[in-house]
Motif scaffolding. Structure first.
Motif, PDB file in Angstrom:
ATOM      1  N   LYS A 197       0.834  -1.197   0.000  1.00 35.10           N
ATOM      2  CA  LYS A 197       0.000   0.000   0.000  1.00 35.10           C
ATOM      3  C   LYS A 197       0.870   1.249   0.000  1.00 35.10           C
ATOM      4  CE  LYS A 197      -3.904  -2.199   2.362  1.00 35.10           C
ATOM      5  NZ  LYS A 197      -4.769  -2.196   3.563  1.00 35.10           N
ATOM      6  N   ILE A 198       0.318   2.325  -0.566  1.00 36.48           N
ATOM      7  CA  ILE A 198       1.103   3.552  -0.753  1.00 36.48           C
ATOM      8  C   ILE A 198       1.562   4.135   0.580  1.00 36.48           C
ATOM      9  CG2 ILE A 198       1.017   5.908  -1.670  1.00 36.48           C
ATOM     10  CD1 ILE A 198      -0.960   4.979  -3.737  1.00 36.48           C
ATOM     11  N   GLU A 199       0.750   4.005   1.613  1.00 34.94           N
ATOM     12  CA  GLU A 199       1.112   4.625   2.897  1.00 34.94           C
ATOM     13  C   GLU A 199       2.391   4.043   3.502  1.00 34.94           C
ATOM     14  OE1 GLU A 199      -2.667   2.082   3.692  1.00 34.94           O
ATOM     15  OE2 GLU A 199      -1.947   3.507   2.190  1.00 34.94           O
ATOM     16  N   LYS A 200       2.798   2.844   3.081  1.00 33.38           N
ATOM     17  CA  LYS A 200       4.036   2.261   3.597  1.00 33.38           C
ATOM     18  C   LYS A 200       5.255   3.082   3.176  1.00 33.38           C
ATOM     19  CE  LYS A 200       2.239  -1.368   5.624  1.00 33.38           C
ATOM     20  NZ  LYS A 200       2.465  -2.746   5.176  1.00 33.38           N
ATOM     21  N   GLN A 201       5.145   3.848   2.095  1.00 31.22           N
ATOM     22  CA  GLN A 201       6.280   4.626   1.595  1.00 31.22           C
ATOM     23  C   GLN A 201       6.612   5.827   2.484  1.00 31.22           C
ATOM     24  OE1 GLN A 201       5.385   5.799  -2.414  1.00 31.22           O
ATOM     25  NE2 GLN A 201       5.097   3.715  -3.150  1.00 31.22           N
ATOM     26  N   LEU A 202       5.672   6.242   3.318  1.00 30.22           N
ATOM     27  CA  LEU A 202       5.886   7.432   4.143  1.00 30.22           C
ATOM     28  C   LEU A 202       7.029   7.264   5.123  1.00 30.22           C
ATOM     29  CD1 LEU A 202       2.148   8.324   4.868  1.00 30.22           C
ATOM     30  CD2 LEU A 202       3.731   9.649   3.465  1.00 30.22           C
ATOM     31  N   ASP A 260       0.791   5.294 -11.339  1.00 28.10           N
ATOM     32  CA  ASP A 260       1.396   6.625 -11.256  1.00 28.10           C
ATOM     33  C   ASP A 260       1.512   7.109  -9.818  1.00 28.10           C
ATOM     34  OD1 ASP A 260       1.252   6.393 -13.956  1.00 28.10           O
ATOM     35  OD2 ASP A 260      -0.127   8.071 -14.288  1.00 28.10           O
ATOM     36  N   ALA A 261       0.480   6.843  -9.017  1.00 31.23           N
ATOM     37  CA  ALA A 261       0.438   7.367  -7.653  1.00 31.23           C
ATOM     38  C   ALA A 261       1.548   6.788  -6.776  1.00 31.23           C
ATOM     39  CB  ALA A 261      -0.921   7.068  -7.022  1.00 31.23           C
ATOM     40  N   ALA A 285      -1.495  18.066  -9.271  1.00 34.68           N
ATOM     41  CA  ALA A 285      -1.500  16.736  -9.889  1.00 34.68           C
ATOM     42  C   ALA A 285      -2.914  16.410 -10.356  1.00 34.68           C
ATOM     43  CB  ALA A 285      -1.007  15.669  -8.910  1.00 34.68           C
ATOM     44  N   ASP A 286      -3.023  15.432 -11.272  1.00 36.34           N
ATOM     45  CA  ASP A 286      -4.345  15.047 -11.772  1.00 36.34           C
ATOM     46  C   ASP A 286      -5.006  14.039 -10.832  1.00 36.34           C
ATOM     47  OD1 ASP A 286      -3.232  12.540 -12.312  1.00 36.34           O
ATOM     48  OD2 ASP A 286      -2.780  13.045 -14.376  1.00 36.34           O
ATOM     49  N   ALA A 287      -6.172  13.552 -11.237  1.00 35.13           N
ATOM     50  CA  ALA A 287      -6.975  12.696 -10.358  1.00 35.13           C
ATOM     51  C   ALA A 287      -6.321  11.349 -10.070  1.00 35.13           C
ATOM     52  CB  ALA A 287      -8.354  12.474 -10.978  1.00 35.13           C
ATOM     53  N   GLY A 288      -5.333  10.953 -10.858  1.00 29.90           N
ATOM     54  CA  GLY A 288      -4.649   9.691 -10.599  1.00 29.90           C
ATOM     55  C   GLY A 288      -3.829   9.687  -9.320  1.00 29.90           C
ATOM     56  N   TYR A 289      -3.592  10.864  -8.758  1.00 29.24           N
ATOM     57  CA  TYR A 289      -2.792  10.987  -7.538  1.00 29.24           C
ATOM     58  C   TYR A 289      -3.657  11.298  -6.316  1.00 29.24           C
ATOM     59  CZ  TYR A 289       1.101  11.248 -10.811  1.00 29.24           C
ATOM     60  OH  TYR A 289       2.016  10.959 -11.809  1.00 29.24           O
ATOM     61  N   ASP A 290      -4.954  11.102  -6.426  1.00 28.68           N
ATOM     62  CA  ASP A 290      -5.876  11.450  -5.346  1.00 28.68           C
ATOM     63  C   ASP A 290      -5.920  10.333  -4.306  1.00 28.68           C
ATOM     64  OD1 ASP A 290      -7.833  12.964  -4.003  1.00 28.68           O
ATOM     65  OD2 ASP A 290      -9.432  11.814  -4.959  1.00 28.68           O
ATOM     66  N   TYR A 291      -4.881  10.276  -3.464  1.00 28.80           N
ATOM     67  CA  TYR A 291      -4.775   9.273  -2.401  1.00 28.80           C
ATOM     68  C   TYR A 291      -4.392   9.975  -1.103  1.00 28.80           C
ATOM     69  CZ  TYR A 291      -4.884   5.536  -5.911  1.00 28.80           C
ATOM     70  OH  TYR A 291      -5.258   4.688  -6.935  1.00 28.80           O
ATOM     71  N   ASN A 292      -4.960   9.532  -0.002  1.00 26.55           N
ATOM     72  CA  ASN A 292      -4.699  10.154   1.294  1.00 26.55           C
ATOM     73  C   ASN A 292      -3.213  10.199   1.668  1.00 26.55           C
ATOM     74  OD1 ASN A 292      -7.304  11.009   2.187  1.00 26.55           O
ATOM     75  ND2 ASN A 292      -7.855   8.872   2.555  1.00 26.55           N
ATOM     76  N   PRO A 293      -2.419   9.130   1.470  1.00 28.01           N
ATOM     77  CA  PRO A 293      -1.001   9.209   1.839  1.00 28.01           C
ATOM     78  C   PRO A 293      -0.240  10.288   1.079  1.00 28.01           C
ATOM     79  CG  PRO A 293      -1.670   6.934   1.494  1.00 28.01           C
ATOM     80  CD  PRO A 293      -2.798   7.773   1.023  1.00 28.01           C
ATOM     81  N   ILE A 294      -0.648  10.568  -0.171  1.00 25.98           N
ATOM     82  CA  ILE A 294       0.028  11.618  -0.943  1.00 25.98           C
ATOM     83  C   ILE A 294      -0.269  12.988  -0.333  1.00 25.98           C
ATOM     84  CG2 ILE A 294       0.180  12.725  -3.207  1.00 25.98           C
ATOM     85  CD1 ILE A 294      -0.405   9.992  -4.453  1.00 25.98           C
ATOM     86  N   TYR A 295      -1.520  13.210   0.082  1.00 24.17           N
ATOM     87  CA  TYR A 295      -1.856  14.451   0.775  1.00 24.17           C
ATOM     88  C   TYR A 295      -1.070  14.566   2.087  1.00 24.17           C
ATOM     89  CZ  TYR A 295      -5.845  15.133  -2.377  1.00 24.17           C
ATOM     90  OH  TYR A 295      -6.639  15.325  -3.478  1.00 24.17           O
TER      91      TYR A 295
END
Length: 454
Positions: A197-202, A260-261, A285-295
């Protein structure tokens, strides 16, 4: 009646249209090749003398991209047949033209280091020092990079599938559910980092994320302008661009099948770690990056994410409009007024429709509503979604699309002729370095023209 004619501004297109000697001089002036020479030159004085002109070989690799020469074989042929081109690259009349094998060894030596990235970083620092980059707004995006290689054939191997036990109907018991949940977490923890999951990258640094990023060629898929699926075999190039100057602050090459995200947090961490002095306030960024960990990563950088909202399987919001602004009893939307940076709150004022409403003086209809953005970073950026300021900022995202177009049209991003991701990365690092060097050359020329005009 006299018309006022606007002065001509020297552009990147003007630079690329110059004669080769002038163009090379302007672009190569901003590139310090000494770190490259330390890698490729002889380390000791013993043994056979160095017979190759390595500085000229490096400049000829740059010239190959600028001149649109597709292969090393054609580059060697051009060096042998075009005396002016050979001199422009730095070869003398007495230097022998290197063979394809010599260029291949040079590229493989570069591959084993991160020197091109370091030179690019130094070049951007120089642009910051000369006042060409303010770094307040950045935009991120990804583009497809097709590999000039045939995709491998899928081997048809008959594998006997294990017989699965039929699932029991109904909800799992609490003990069984906890055991299943723990098993799923263990499976995910053993996956490669970019499959989790993306949040692991934080919790990782930019260097760790860059090292773990997969870059082997794979099949990729995306939607085109007609909303149809487009497939390619190769890579993805992820870019972080300063919107005003359009310098490349960070770039990453990944496999074509990566979302992309999943490259957004590494890009943002790369910009934050390499340029901590930049006062980044907005990330587009466009809608492809609309994820909570990115915010969350953008918030840690003390910036705001201007990212298009991507509707997923979510229940329709209650008490707010499509931009998440609060609504009154009659469902009129409150108007976004301002943002208080001290308390991190968005201020909304009463709708115009409530002016003559009989409920205007009722406790149900407030004059002002304040919402703290940390309640939901995704729904409440600053400025608020749907406001004129938000829409104006979002338009700056087109800067990264223009950079993508330049890289493909003028810097051979569509001409990756390597089978391995490591060698493809060398090609991409070269063209990104040349793009930034070209931008620096254009800015320096414009500065001289403005000084003369003054």
């Amino acid at each position: 009646m006299y018309s006022i004619r606007q002065g001509h501004l020297f552009s990147l297109q003007d630079l690329l249209d110059l004669e080769p000697t002038e163009r090379y001089t302007a672009i190569f002036e901003g590139i310090n090749i000494m770190p490259l020479l330390k890698i490729v030159s002889k380390k000791v004085c013993e043994g056979a003398p160095q017979s190759l002109n390595y500085p000229a070989m490096i400049y000829s690799l740059f010239a190959r991209i600028l001149e649109g020469i597709p292969t090393i074989k054609l580059l060697v042929r051009r060096l042998k047949t075009d005396v002016l081109f050979r001199l422009d690259c730095g070869f003398s009349f007495f230097d022998r033209v290197p063979s394809e094998a010599s260029f291949s060894r040079l590229i493989r030596r570069i591959k084993s280091s991160n020197v091109l990235d370091e030179i690019n970083h130094a070049l951007v620092l120089q642009a910051v020092e000369e006042g060409f980059i303010d770094g307040n707004h950045i935009a991120i995006d990804a583009t497809d990079v097709e590999a000039r290689d045939q995709a491998p054939q899928k081997e048809e191997v008959e594998v006997q599938q294990p017989v699965k036990e039929p699932k029991k109907r109904g909800r799992k018991k609490k003990e069984a559910y906890e055991a299943w949940k723990k098993e799923q977490e263990e499976i995910e923890n053993h996956l490669p980092l970019f499959e989790q999951k993306i949040e692991k990258q934080l919790d990782y640094t930019f260097g760790e994320l860059q090292k773990e990023m997969p870059n082997a060629p794979r099949w990729g898929i995306k939607k085109n302008s007609e909303n149809k699926n487009v497939f390619w075999y190769g890579y993805k190039l992820h870019l972080a661009v300063e919107t005003k100057s359009q310098y490349l602050l960070a770039h990453l090459l990944s496999s074509g099948n990566m979302n992309d995200a999943k490259a957004a947090i590494p890009l943002l961490k790369g910009v934050a770690e390499r340029f901590p002095f930049l006062n980044i306030t907005k990330v587009m960024a466009d809608a492809g990056y609309d994820y909570n960990p990115i915010y969350e990563q953008i918030y840690r950088m003390k910036a705001d994410g201007i990212i298009a909202y991507n509707k997923r399987n979510e229940a329709p919001p209650i008490g707010v409009d499509k931009y998440f602004a609060p609504t009154c009893v009659r469902e009129h939307s409150y108007r976004y007024d301002s943002y208080d940076a001290k308390y991190e709150t968005l201020k909304y004022t009463r709708p115009k429709e409530c002016k003559g409403c009989p409920l205007a003086d009722d406790t149900l209809c407030q004059k002002v509503i304040k919402i703290k953005k940390t309640i939901d970073l995704r729904r409440y950026p600053a400025p608020a979604r749907g406001s004129k300021t938000w829409k104006k900022l979002y338009k700056e995202r087109t800067s990264v699309e223009r950079v993508n177009a330049y890289l493909k049209e003028y810097f051979q991003l569509n001409n990756v002729r390597y089978r391995s991701g490591e060698l493809a990365k060398v090609h991409v690092d070269l063209l990104c370095l040349l793009f930034n060097a070209s931008k620096l050359a254009v800015d320096r020329i414009n500065t001289k023209l403005n000084d003369k005009a003054a």
